[in-house]
Design a protein around this motif. Structure first.
Motif, short mmCIF file in Angstrom:
data_model
loop_
_atom_site.label_atom_id
_atom_site.label_comp_id
_atom_site.label_asym_id
_atom_site.label_seq_id
_atom_site.Cartn_x
_atom_site.Cartn_y
_atom_site.Cartn_z
N THR A 244 -13.06 -6.56 5.24
CA THR A 244 -11.74 -6.23 4.68
C THR A 244 -11.54 -4.72 4.62
O THR A 244 -12.43 -3.98 4.19
CB THR A 244 -11.61 -6.84 3.28
OG1 THR A 244 -11.62 -8.26 3.41
CG2 THR A 244 -10.31 -6.42 2.60
N ALA A 245 -10.36 -4.29 5.06
CA ALA A 245 -9.99 -2.87 4.98
C ALA A 245 -8.61 -2.75 4.36
O ALA A 245 -7.83 -3.70 4.34
CB ALA A 245 -9.98 -2.24 6.37
N ARG A 246 -8.34 -1.54 3.88
CA ARG A 246 -7.03 -1.25 3.28
C ARG A 246 -6.20 -0.44 4.28
O ARG A 246 -6.69 0.50 4.89
CB ARG A 246 -7.24 -0.43 2.02
CG ARG A 246 -5.98 0.14 1.43
CD ARG A 246 -6.24 0.75 0.07
NE ARG A 246 -7.22 1.82 0.08
CZ ARG A 246 -7.74 2.39 -0.99
NH1 ARG A 246 -7.40 1.96 -2.19
NH2 ARG A 246 -8.62 3.38 -0.90
N LEU A 247 -4.92 -0.82 4.43
CA LEU A 247 -3.97 -0.03 5.21
C LEU A 247 -2.85 0.41 4.27
O LEU A 247 -2.48 -0.33 3.35
CB LEU A 247 -3.39 -0.83 6.37
CG LEU A 247 -4.37 -1.41 7.41
CD1 LEU A 247 -3.60 -2.09 8.53
CD2 LEU A 247 -5.28 -0.34 7.97
N GLN A 248 -2.32 1.61 4.53
CA GLN A 248 -1.35 2.17 3.60
C GLN A 248 -0.09 2.67 4.30
O GLN A 248 -0.14 3.09 5.45
CB GLN A 248 -1.98 3.37 2.87
CG GLN A 248 -3.25 3.01 2.13
CD GLN A 248 -3.69 4.10 1.19
OE1 GLN A 248 -2.86 4.74 0.54
NE2 GLN A 248 -4.99 4.31 1.11
N MET A 249 1.00 2.65 3.54
CA MET A 249 2.28 3.11 4.07
C MET A 249 3.06 3.87 3.00
O MET A 249 2.75 3.79 1.81
CB MET A 249 3.13 1.92 4.55
CG MET A 249 2.52 1.16 5.69
SD MET A 249 3.68 0.02 6.48
CE MET A 249 4.85 1.16 7.23
N LEU A 250 4.10 4.56 3.45
CA LEU A 250 5.10 5.11 2.54
C LEU A 250 6.47 4.94 3.21
O LEU A 250 6.55 4.66 4.41
CB LEU A 250 4.82 6.58 2.19
CG LEU A 250 4.70 7.62 3.29
CD1 LEU A 250 6.00 7.96 3.97
CD2 LEU A 250 4.10 8.91 2.71
N ALA A 251 7.52 5.11 2.43
CA ALA A 251 8.88 5.06 2.98
C ALA A 251 9.75 6.05 2.24
O ALA A 251 9.48 6.40 1.08
CB ALA A 251 9.46 3.65 2.87
N THR A 252 10.79 6.50 2.91
CA THR A 252 11.69 7.51 2.34
C THR A 252 13.04 6.89 1.99
O THR A 252 13.36 5.78 2.41
CB THR A 252 11.97 8.65 3.35
OG1 THR A 252 12.78 8.12 4.42
CG2 THR A 252 10.68 9.23 3.90
N GLU A 253 13.82 7.69 1.29
CA GLU A 253 15.23 7.32 1.11
C GLU A 253 15.92 7.39 2.48
O GLU A 253 15.38 8.00 3.41
CB GLU A 253 15.88 8.28 0.12
CG GLU A 253 15.93 9.71 0.62
CD GLU A 253 16.40 10.70 -0.43
OE1 GLU A 253 16.87 10.26 -1.50
OE2 GLU A 253 16.28 11.90 -0.19
N PRO A 254 17.11 6.81 2.62
CA PRO A 254 17.81 6.89 3.91
C PRO A 254 18.01 8.35 4.32
O PRO A 254 18.30 9.20 3.49
CB PRO A 254 19.14 6.19 3.63
CG PRO A 254 18.83 5.24 2.51
CD PRO A 254 17.81 5.95 1.66
N THR A 255 17.80 8.62 5.61
CA THR A 255 17.88 9.99 6.11
C THR A 255 18.37 10.00 7.55
O THR A 255 18.10 9.05 8.30
CB THR A 255 16.51 10.68 6.02
OG1 THR A 255 16.59 11.96 6.66
CG2 THR A 255 15.41 9.87 6.70
N GLU A 256 19.05 11.08 7.89
CA GLU A 256 19.47 11.28 9.29
C GLU A 256 18.47 12.16 10.02
O GLU A 256 18.63 12.44 11.21
CB GLU A 256 20.86 11.96 9.34
CG GLU A 256 21.99 11.16 8.73
CD GLU A 256 22.24 9.87 9.46
OE1 GLU A 256 22.12 9.85 10.70
OE2 GLU A 256 22.52 8.85 8.79
#
Ligand SMILES: Cc1cc2nc3c(=O)[nH]c(=O)nc-3n(C[C@H](O)[C@H](O)[C@H](O)COP(=O)(O)OP(=O)(O)OC[C@H]3O[C@@H](n4cnc5c(N)ncnc54)[C@H](O)[C@@H]3O)c2cc1C
Length: 387
Positions: A244-256
Protein backbone atom coordinates in the motif's frame (compact mmCIF):
# COMPACT_ATOMS: atom_id res chain seq x y z
CA UNK A 1 2.06 24.34 6.30
CA UNK A 2 -1.18 26.24 6.85
CA UNK A 3 -3.05 24.24 4.22
CA UNK A 4 -2.72 21.05 6.19
CA UNK A 5 -4.53 22.49 9.16
CA UNK A 6 -7.66 23.36 7.17
CA UNK A 7 -10.94 21.99 8.39
CA UNK A 8 -12.96 19.32 6.65
CA UNK A 9 -15.92 21.65 6.57
CA UNK A 10 -13.84 24.28 4.75
CA UNK A 11 -14.18 27.66 6.48
CA UNK A 12 -13.37 30.83 4.55
CA UNK A 13 -9.90 30.57 3.04
CA UNK A 14 -8.54 27.29 4.48
CA UNK A 15 -8.16 24.45 1.97
CA UNK A 16 -10.68 21.67 2.51
CA UNK A 17 -8.67 19.12 4.43
CA UNK A 18 -8.63 15.70 2.84
CA UNK A 19 -11.79 16.38 0.84
CA UNK A 20 -11.30 15.76 -2.89
CA UNK A 21 -12.20 18.49 -5.34
CA UNK A 22 -14.71 16.07 -6.87
CA UNK A 23 -16.95 16.11 -3.82
CA UNK A 24 -19.48 18.67 -5.01
CA UNK A 25 -22.73 16.77 -5.08
CA UNK A 26 -25.10 15.53 -2.47
CA UNK A 27 -24.84 11.92 -1.38
CA UNK A 28 -27.78 10.61 0.58
CA UNK A 29 -25.83 7.61 1.81
CA UNK A 30 -26.65 3.94 2.06
CA UNK A 31 -27.60 1.83 5.06
CA UNK A 32 -25.25 -0.25 7.16
CA UNK A 33 -25.55 -4.01 6.85
CA UNK A 34 -27.57 -5.27 9.80
CA UNK A 35 -28.45 -8.92 10.28
CA UNK A 36 -28.13 -11.81 7.87
CA UNK A 37 -28.77 -11.63 4.13
CA UNK A 38 -28.25 -14.05 1.27
CA UNK A 39 -27.10 -13.41 -2.29
CA UNK A 40 -25.68 -15.20 -5.30
CA UNK A 41 -22.56 -13.04 -5.06
CA UNK A 42 -21.25 -10.56 -2.48
CA UNK A 43 -18.93 -7.80 -3.72
CA UNK A 44 -16.58 -6.30 -1.13
CA UNK A 45 -15.49 -2.76 -2.03
CA UNK A 46 -17.71 -0.13 -3.66
CA UNK A 47 -15.07 1.72 -5.67
CA UNK A 48 -15.01 1.78 -9.46
CA UNK A 49 -13.79 -1.81 -9.71
CA UNK A 50 -16.37 -3.27 -7.30
CA UNK A 51 -19.17 -1.28 -8.91
CA UNK A 52 -18.10 -2.54 -12.35
CA UNK A 53 -18.20 -6.07 -10.93
CA UNK A 54 -21.71 -5.42 -9.59
CA UNK A 55 -22.96 -4.24 -12.97
CA UNK A 56 -21.45 -7.26 -14.70
CA UNK A 57 -23.20 -9.51 -12.16
CA UNK A 58 -26.48 -7.69 -12.73
CA UNK A 59 -26.00 -8.11 -16.50
CA UNK A 60 -25.62 -11.83 -15.83
CA UNK A 61 -28.86 -11.91 -13.84
CA UNK A 62 -27.29 -12.47 -10.41
CA UNK A 63 -28.78 -11.49 -7.09
CA UNK A 64 -26.07 -9.30 -5.55
CA UNK A 65 -25.04 -7.58 -2.34
CA UNK A 66 -22.24 -5.00 -2.13
CA UNK A 67 -20.54 -3.82 1.07
CA UNK A 68 -18.01 -1.10 1.81
CA UNK A 69 -16.09 -0.22 4.96
CA UNK A 70 -16.73 3.47 4.34
CA UNK A 71 -18.75 5.34 1.75
CA UNK A 72 -19.13 4.58 -1.96
CA UNK A 73 -15.82 5.58 -3.59
CA UNK A 74 -14.46 6.74 -0.26
CA UNK A 75 -11.07 5.28 -1.31
CA UNK A 76 -8.92 6.02 -4.36
CA UNK A 77 -11.84 5.49 -6.74
CA UNK A 78 -13.43 8.78 -5.67
CA UNK A 79 -10.24 10.66 -4.84
CA UNK A 80 -8.06 10.27 -7.92
CA UNK A 81 -6.85 12.47 -10.77
CA UNK A 82 -9.84 11.75 -13.00
CA UNK A 83 -7.69 10.61 -15.93
CA UNK A 84 -9.16 7.74 -17.90
CA UNK A 85 -6.02 6.32 -19.47
CA UNK A 86 -5.98 3.17 -21.60
CA UNK A 87 -3.54 0.43 -20.66
CA UNK A 88 -2.14 -0.76 -17.36
CA UNK A 89 -0.06 1.65 -15.28
CA UNK A 90 3.15 0.69 -17.10
CA UNK A 91 3.62 2.34 -20.48
CA UNK A 92 2.81 0.02 -23.36
CA UNK A 93 6.42 -0.74 -24.37
CA UNK A 94 7.28 -1.60 -20.76
CA UNK A 95 4.19 -3.81 -20.46
CA UNK A 96 5.12 -5.48 -23.76
CA UNK A 97 8.69 -6.09 -22.56
CA UNK A 98 7.36 -7.97 -19.54
CA UNK A 99 4.26 -9.67 -20.95
CA UNK A 100 5.04 -9.90 -24.67
CA UNK A 101 3.45 -7.63 -27.25
CA UNK A 102 0.47 -9.80 -27.95
CA UNK A 103 -0.69 -10.03 -24.35
CA UNK A 104 0.09 -6.38 -23.54
CA UNK A 105 -1.82 -5.28 -26.64
CA UNK A 106 -4.79 -7.48 -25.78
CA UNK A 107 -4.89 -5.95 -22.30
CA UNK A 108 -4.62 -2.44 -23.74
CA UNK A 109 -7.55 -3.21 -26.05
CA UNK A 110 -9.64 -4.38 -23.09
CA UNK A 111 -9.07 -1.08 -21.31
CA UNK A 112 -10.02 0.76 -24.51
CA UNK A 113 -13.27 -1.20 -24.56
CA UNK A 114 -13.82 -0.29 -20.90
CA UNK A 115 -13.25 3.39 -21.75
CA UNK A 116 -15.78 3.22 -24.60
CA UNK A 117 -18.27 1.59 -22.25
CA UNK A 118 -17.78 4.45 -19.76
CA UNK A 119 -18.24 7.07 -22.46
CA UNK A 120 -21.37 5.34 -23.66
CA UNK A 121 -22.72 5.11 -20.10
CA UNK A 122 -21.99 8.83 -19.70
CA UNK A 123 -21.39 8.72 -15.95
CA UNK A 124 -19.26 11.22 -14.02
CA UNK A 125 -19.36 13.86 -16.75
CA UNK A 126 -16.94 11.78 -18.81
CA UNK A 127 -15.42 13.72 -21.74
CA UNK A 128 -13.16 12.41 -24.48
CA UNK A 129 -10.29 14.89 -24.57
CA UNK A 130 -7.29 12.71 -25.36
CA UNK A 131 -4.35 12.77 -22.94
CA UNK A 132 -0.70 13.81 -23.07
CA UNK A 133 2.41 12.10 -21.80
CA UNK A 134 4.92 14.95 -21.46
CA UNK A 135 8.62 14.21 -21.07
CA UNK A 136 10.49 15.90 -18.23
CA UNK A 137 13.95 15.53 -19.83
CA UNK A 138 15.85 14.14 -22.81
CA UNK A 139 15.99 10.63 -21.40
CA UNK A 140 12.22 10.61 -21.11
CA UNK A 141 11.86 11.95 -24.65
CA UNK A 142 13.82 8.91 -25.81
CA UNK A 143 11.50 6.71 -23.76
CA UNK A 144 8.50 8.39 -25.42
CA UNK A 145 10.00 7.51 -28.82
CA UNK A 146 10.39 3.89 -27.75
CA UNK A 147 6.79 3.84 -26.52
CA UNK A 148 5.49 5.36 -29.75
CA UNK A 149 7.40 2.84 -31.87
CA UNK A 150 5.95 -0.09 -29.89
CA UNK A 151 2.42 1.33 -30.00
CA UNK A 152 2.59 1.96 -33.74
CA UNK A 153 3.92 -1.55 -34.32
CA UNK A 154 1.04 -2.94 -32.26
CA UNK A 155 -1.60 -0.80 -33.99
CA UNK A 156 -2.44 1.33 -30.93
CA UNK A 157 -3.42 5.00 -31.29
CA UNK A 158 -0.71 7.52 -30.34
CA UNK A 159 1.20 10.32 -32.05
CA UNK A 160 4.12 12.63 -31.34
CA UNK A 161 3.12 15.87 -29.60
CA UNK A 162 4.78 19.25 -29.23
CA UNK A 163 2.83 22.16 -27.76
CA UNK A 164 2.54 24.61 -24.87
CA UNK A 165 2.56 21.75 -22.32
CA UNK A 166 5.90 20.42 -23.65
CA UNK A 167 6.93 17.53 -25.85
CA UNK A 168 5.91 13.90 -25.73
CA UNK A 169 2.97 11.75 -26.84
CA UNK A 170 -0.70 12.33 -27.54
CA UNK A 171 -3.23 9.56 -26.97
CA UNK A 172 -6.26 10.82 -28.89
CA UNK A 173 -8.99 8.65 -27.42
CA UNK A 174 -8.41 8.95 -23.65
CA UNK A 175 -10.90 10.78 -21.44
CA UNK A 176 -11.37 12.72 -18.21
CA UNK A 177 -14.18 12.54 -15.68
CA UNK A 178 -15.25 13.23 -12.11
CA UNK A 179 -14.36 9.89 -10.49
CA UNK A 180 -16.49 10.34 -7.37
CA UNK A 181 -19.57 11.32 -9.34
CA UNK A 182 -19.02 8.36 -11.66
CA UNK A 183 -19.04 5.90 -8.74
CA UNK A 184 -22.03 7.52 -7.07
CA UNK A 185 -23.98 7.27 -10.30
CA UNK A 186 -22.86 3.67 -10.84
CA UNK A 187 -23.99 2.83 -7.29
CA UNK A 188 -27.36 4.50 -7.81
CA UNK A 189 -27.86 2.65 -11.08
CA UNK A 190 -26.87 -0.66 -9.48
CA UNK A 191 -29.35 -0.08 -6.66
CA UNK A 192 -32.05 0.75 -9.21
CA UNK A 193 -31.24 -2.53 -10.94
CA UNK A 194 -31.80 -4.45 -7.71
CA UNK A 195 -28.37 -4.60 -6.03
CA UNK A 196 -28.48 -4.27 -2.24
CA UNK A 197 -25.62 -1.96 -1.23
CA UNK A 198 -24.32 -1.20 2.24
CA UNK A 199 -21.89 1.46 3.47
CA UNK A 200 -19.99 1.77 6.77
CA UNK A 201 -19.88 -2.02 6.97
CA UNK A 202 -16.23 -3.08 7.30
CA UNK A 203 -15.62 -6.74 6.52
CA UNK A 204 -14.00 -8.57 9.41
CA UNK A 205 -13.95 -12.12 8.03
CA UNK A 206 -14.57 -13.68 4.68
CA UNK A 207 -14.25 -16.90 2.77
CA UNK A 208 -15.71 -18.33 -0.44
CA UNK A 209 -19.37 -18.33 0.67
CA UNK A 210 -19.57 -15.92 3.59
CA UNK A 211 -18.76 -12.29 4.36
CA UNK A 212 -18.96 -11.09 7.96
CA UNK A 213 -19.22 -7.41 8.94
CA UNK A 214 -19.66 -5.83 12.36
CA UNK A 215 -23.42 -5.66 12.03
CA UNK A 216 -24.30 -8.56 9.77
CA UNK A 217 -23.39 -11.45 7.56
CA UNK A 218 -23.80 -12.25 3.86
CA UNK A 219 -24.23 -15.91 2.95
CA UNK A 220 -23.58 -16.26 -0.74
CA UNK A 221 -22.57 -18.52 -3.59
CA UNK A 222 -19.41 -16.57 -4.33
CA UNK A 223 -17.40 -13.52 -3.22
CA UNK A 224 -15.58 -10.80 -5.19
CA UNK A 225 -13.10 -8.57 -3.36
CA UNK A 226 -12.34 -5.36 -5.29
CA UNK A 227 -9.99 -3.31 -3.12
CA UNK A 228 -6.93 -1.40 -4.37
CA UNK A 229 -5.13 0.29 -1.46
CA UNK A 230 -4.96 -1.59 1.87
CA UNK A 231 -5.82 -4.90 0.22
CA UNK A 232 -3.03 -6.40 2.32
CA UNK A 233 -4.92 -5.41 5.47
CA UNK A 234 -8.09 -7.22 4.42
CA UNK A 235 -6.21 -10.25 3.07
CA UNK A 236 -2.86 -10.51 4.90
CA UNK A 237 -1.84 -13.51 2.76
CA UNK A 238 -1.36 -10.99 -0.09
CA UNK A 239 1.21 -8.95 1.86
CA UNK A 240 4.05 -10.31 -0.31
CA UNK A 241 2.19 -9.52 -3.55
CA UNK A 242 0.83 -6.02 -3.02
CA UNK A 243 2.04 -3.03 -1.02
CA UNK A 244 0.00 0.00 0.00
CA UNK A 245 1.18 3.50 -0.90
CA UNK A 246 -0.24 6.98 -0.49
CA UNK A 247 -0.89 9.30 -3.45
CA UNK A 248 -1.66 12.97 -2.96
CA UNK A 249 -3.33 15.81 -4.82
CA UNK A 250 -4.35 19.43 -4.50
CA UNK A 251 -6.79 21.64 -6.39
CA UNK A 252 -7.22 25.38 -6.87
CA UNK A 253 -10.11 27.75 -7.15
CA UNK A 254 -11.28 28.34 -10.75
CA UNK A 255 -8.57 30.11 -12.74
CA UNK A 256 -7.80 31.25 -16.27
CA UNK A 257 -4.06 30.97 -15.61
CA UNK A 258 -3.74 27.51 -17.14
CA UNK A 259 -5.42 26.60 -20.35
CA UNK A 260 -5.40 22.86 -21.00
CA UNK A 261 -7.35 21.02 -23.66
CA UNK A 262 -6.51 17.66 -22.18
CA UNK A 263 -4.96 16.17 -19.04
CA UNK A 264 -1.20 15.85 -18.72
CA UNK A 265 0.75 12.91 -17.41
CA UNK A 266 4.35 13.99 -16.81
CA UNK A 267 7.71 12.62 -15.63
CA UNK A 268 6.88 8.96 -16.20
CA UNK A 269 3.44 9.59 -14.75
CA UNK A 270 4.65 10.78 -11.36
CA UNK A 271 2.83 14.08 -11.95
CA UNK A 272 -0.62 14.44 -13.51
CA UNK A 273 -2.98 17.36 -13.84
CA UNK A 274 -6.12 18.47 -15.52
CA UNK A 275 -8.35 21.54 -15.64
CA UNK A 276 -11.81 20.64 -14.42
CA UNK A 277 -14.96 21.85 -16.22
CA UNK A 278 -15.27 24.51 -13.48
CA UNK A 279 -11.78 25.80 -14.36
CA UNK A 280 -10.00 24.41 -11.29
CA UNK A 281 -6.52 22.92 -11.61
CA UNK A 282 -6.38 19.42 -10.08
CA UNK A 283 -2.75 18.34 -9.65
CA UNK A 284 -1.26 15.17 -8.20
CA UNK A 285 2.15 13.58 -7.89
CA UNK A 286 5.59 13.68 -6.26
CA UNK A 287 5.07 10.42 -4.39
CA UNK A 288 8.75 9.69 -4.92
CA UNK A 289 9.69 12.98 -3.22
CA UNK A 290 8.02 11.76 -0.06
CA UNK A 291 10.42 8.80 0.13
CA UNK A 292 9.67 5.85 2.38
CA UNK A 293 6.99 7.85 4.20
CA UNK A 294 4.65 7.36 1.25
CA UNK A 295 4.62 3.56 1.76
CA UNK A 296 1.90 3.95 4.30
CA UNK A 297 -1.73 2.97 4.81
CA UNK A 298 -2.39 6.45 6.20
CA UNK A 299 -4.51 8.43 3.77
CA UNK A 300 -3.89 11.97 5.05
CA UNK A 301 -1.95 14.59 3.06
CA UNK A 302 1.64 15.18 4.20
CA UNK A 303 3.58 18.45 4.32
CA UNK A 304 6.56 17.16 2.29
CA UNK A 305 4.56 16.09 -0.76
CA UNK A 306 2.02 18.93 -0.55
CA UNK A 307 4.81 21.52 -0.47
CA UNK A 308 6.38 19.95 -3.57
CA UNK A 309 3.02 19.93 -5.37
CA UNK A 310 2.48 23.56 -4.46
CA UNK A 311 5.93 24.53 -5.74
CA UNK A 312 5.24 22.80 -9.05
CA UNK A 313 1.88 24.56 -9.32
CA UNK A 314 3.45 27.97 -8.73
CA UNK A 315 6.84 27.63 -10.46
CA UNK A 316 6.18 25.28 -13.37
CA UNK A 317 2.49 25.73 -14.15
CA UNK A 318 2.61 29.44 -13.17
CA UNK A 319 -0.72 29.20 -11.39
CA UNK A 320 -1.11 31.57 -8.44
CA UNK A 321 -4.77 30.77 -7.74
CA UNK A 322 -5.70 29.91 -4.17
CA UNK A 323 -5.47 26.23 -3.21
CA UNK A 324 -8.89 25.07 -2.09
CA UNK A 325 -8.40 21.31 -1.60
CA UNK A 326 -5.61 19.01 -0.45
CA UNK A 327 -6.20 15.29 -0.20
CA UNK A 328 -4.68 11.81 -0.24
CA UNK A 329 -5.77 8.19 -0.75
CA UNK A 330 -4.31 4.69 -0.74
CA UNK A 331 -3.45 2.54 -3.74
CA UNK A 332 -1.78 -0.86 -4.09
CA UNK A 333 1.48 -1.59 -5.93
CA UNK A 334 2.56 -5.01 -7.17
CA UNK A 335 6.10 -6.01 -8.12
CA UNK A 336 5.35 -6.32 -11.86
CA UNK A 337 3.15 -4.64 -14.45
CA UNK A 338 0.06 -6.76 -13.68
CA UNK A 339 -2.37 -6.09 -10.85
CA UNK A 340 -3.58 -8.76 -8.43
CA UNK A 341 -6.09 -11.19 -9.95
CA UNK A 342 -6.26 -14.17 -7.63
CA UNK A 343 -8.53 -16.82 -6.14
CA UNK A 344 -8.18 -17.26 -2.37
CA UNK A 345 -9.95 -18.79 0.62
CA UNK A 346 -12.11 -21.33 -1.14
CA UNK A 347 -13.12 -19.31 -4.18
CA UNK A 348 -12.89 -15.62 -3.25
CA UNK A 349 -12.03 -13.72 -6.45
CA UNK A 350 -9.69 -10.86 -5.59
CA UNK A 351 -8.67 -7.88 -7.74
CA UNK A 352 -6.64 -4.77 -6.86
CA UNK A 353 -3.10 -3.37 -6.86
CA UNK A 354 -3.23 -1.26 -10.02
CA UNK A 355 0.12 0.48 -9.50
CA UNK A 356 -1.44 3.95 -9.39
CA UNK A 357 -3.54 3.79 -12.59
CA UNK A 358 -6.70 1.82 -12.01
CA UNK A 359 -9.74 3.61 -13.36
CA UNK A 360 -10.00 1.52 -16.52
CA UNK A 361 -7.99 -1.59 -15.70
CA UNK A 362 -9.92 -1.78 -12.41
CA UNK A 363 -13.20 -1.86 -14.34
CA UNK A 364 -11.81 -4.62 -16.56
CA UNK A 365 -10.59 -6.58 -13.53
CA UNK A 366 -13.84 -6.13 -11.62
CA UNK A 367 -15.92 -7.43 -14.52
CA UNK A 368 -13.53 -10.34 -15.04
CA UNK A 369 -13.74 -11.32 -11.36
CA UNK A 370 -17.53 -11.14 -11.55
CA UNK A 371 -17.64 -13.55 -14.47
CA UNK A 372 -15.35 -15.98 -12.66
CA UNK A 373 -17.55 -15.72 -9.55
CA UNK A 374 -20.47 -16.83 -11.73
CA UNK A 375 -18.49 -19.83 -12.95
CA UNK A 376 -17.97 -18.33 -16.41
CA UNK A 377 -14.80 -18.11 -18.40
CA UNK A 378 -13.09 -14.74 -18.74
CA UNK A 379 -10.35 -13.93 -21.22
CA UNK A 380 -9.62 -10.74 -19.26
CA UNK A 381 -9.08 -12.76 -16.07
CA UNK A 382 -6.46 -14.91 -17.79
CA UNK A 383 -4.77 -11.91 -19.43
CA UNK A 384 -4.54 -10.30 -16.00
CA UNK A 385 -2.77 -13.37 -14.69
CA UNK A 386 -5.72 -14.90 -12.84
CA UNK A 387 -5.82 -18.66 -12.38
C1 LIG B 1 -4.43 10.63 -5.66
C2 LIG B 1 -4.68 9.54 -6.66
C3 LIG B 1 -4.69 9.85 -8.01
C4 LIG B 1 -4.93 8.83 -8.95
N1 LIG B 1 -5.10 9.20 -10.25
C5 LIG B 1 -5.52 8.26 -11.14
C6 LIG B 1 -5.87 8.64 -12.45
O1 LIG B 1 -5.88 9.82 -12.80
N2 LIG B 1 -6.21 7.66 -13.34
C7 LIG B 1 -6.28 6.35 -12.97
O2 LIG B 1 -6.60 5.49 -13.79
N3 LIG B 1 -6.01 5.98 -11.69
C8 LIG B 1 -5.65 6.90 -10.78
N4 LIG B 1 -5.43 6.54 -9.48
C9 LIG B 1 -5.61 5.14 -9.11
C10 LIG B 1 -7.09 4.80 -9.02
O3 LIG B 1 -7.75 5.77 -8.26
C11 LIG B 1 -7.30 3.44 -8.35
O4 LIG B 1 -6.46 2.46 -8.93
C12 LIG B 1 -8.74 2.98 -8.51
O5 LIG B 1 -9.62 4.02 -8.22
C13 LIG B 1 -9.01 1.80 -7.60
O6 LIG B 1 -10.40 1.59 -7.50
P1 LIG B 1 -10.93 0.29 -6.76
O7 LIG B 1 -12.39 0.32 -6.84
O8 LIG B 1 -10.22 -0.88 -7.32
O9 LIG B 1 -10.40 0.39 -5.29
P2 LIG B 1 -10.63 1.43 -4.10
O10 LIG B 1 -10.84 2.78 -4.59
O11 LIG B 1 -9.50 1.16 -3.17
O12 LIG B 1 -11.99 0.95 -3.47
C14 LIG B 1 -12.06 -0.13 -2.61
C15 LIG B 1 -13.17 0.06 -1.63
O13 LIG B 1 -13.07 -1.06 -0.73
C16 LIG B 1 -13.37 -0.62 0.55
N5 LIG B 1 -12.76 -1.53 1.53
C17 LIG B 1 -11.47 -1.67 1.86
N6 LIG B 1 -11.32 -2.55 2.86
C18 LIG B 1 -12.57 -2.99 3.16
C19 LIG B 1 -13.10 -3.88 4.13
N7 LIG B 1 -12.33 -4.51 5.02
N8 LIG B 1 -14.45 -4.08 4.16
C20 LIG B 1 -15.27 -3.46 3.29
N9 LIG B 1 -14.81 -2.58 2.36
C21 LIG B 1 -13.49 -2.35 2.30
C22 LIG B 1 -12.79 0.77 0.64
O14 LIG B 1 -13.48 1.53 1.64
C23 LIG B 1 -13.01 1.31 -0.77
O15 LIG B 1 -14.19 2.10 -0.88
C24 LIG B 1 -5.14 7.50 -8.53
C25 LIG B 1 -5.14 7.20 -7.17
C26 LIG B 1 -4.93 8.22 -6.24
C27 LIG B 1 -4.96 7.88 -4.78
Amino acid sequence: MSGLTGSATGPSDAPRRNVPVWDEGEWRGLPQLQGDVTADVCVVGLGGSGLSALHELLDLGANVVGVDAGLVAGGAAGRNGGLMLAGVAAFHHDAAAELGSERATALYRLTEEAREREIEAGVGGVRRTGSLRIAADDAELADCRAQLARMEADGLAASWYSGPEGEGLLFPHDAVFNPLERCRQLAQRAATRGARLFERSPVRELHGTEVVTDGGRVSCGAVVVAVDGRLDQLLPELADSVRTARLQMLATEPTEALSLERPVYRRYGYEYYQRTPAGRVALGGFRDHGGEDEWTATAEPSAAVQERLERFLRDELKVSARITHRWAASVGFTSGVLPVAATLRGGVRVVGGYNGTGNLVGAVAGRAAARKAMGLDSRAWHLLGGD
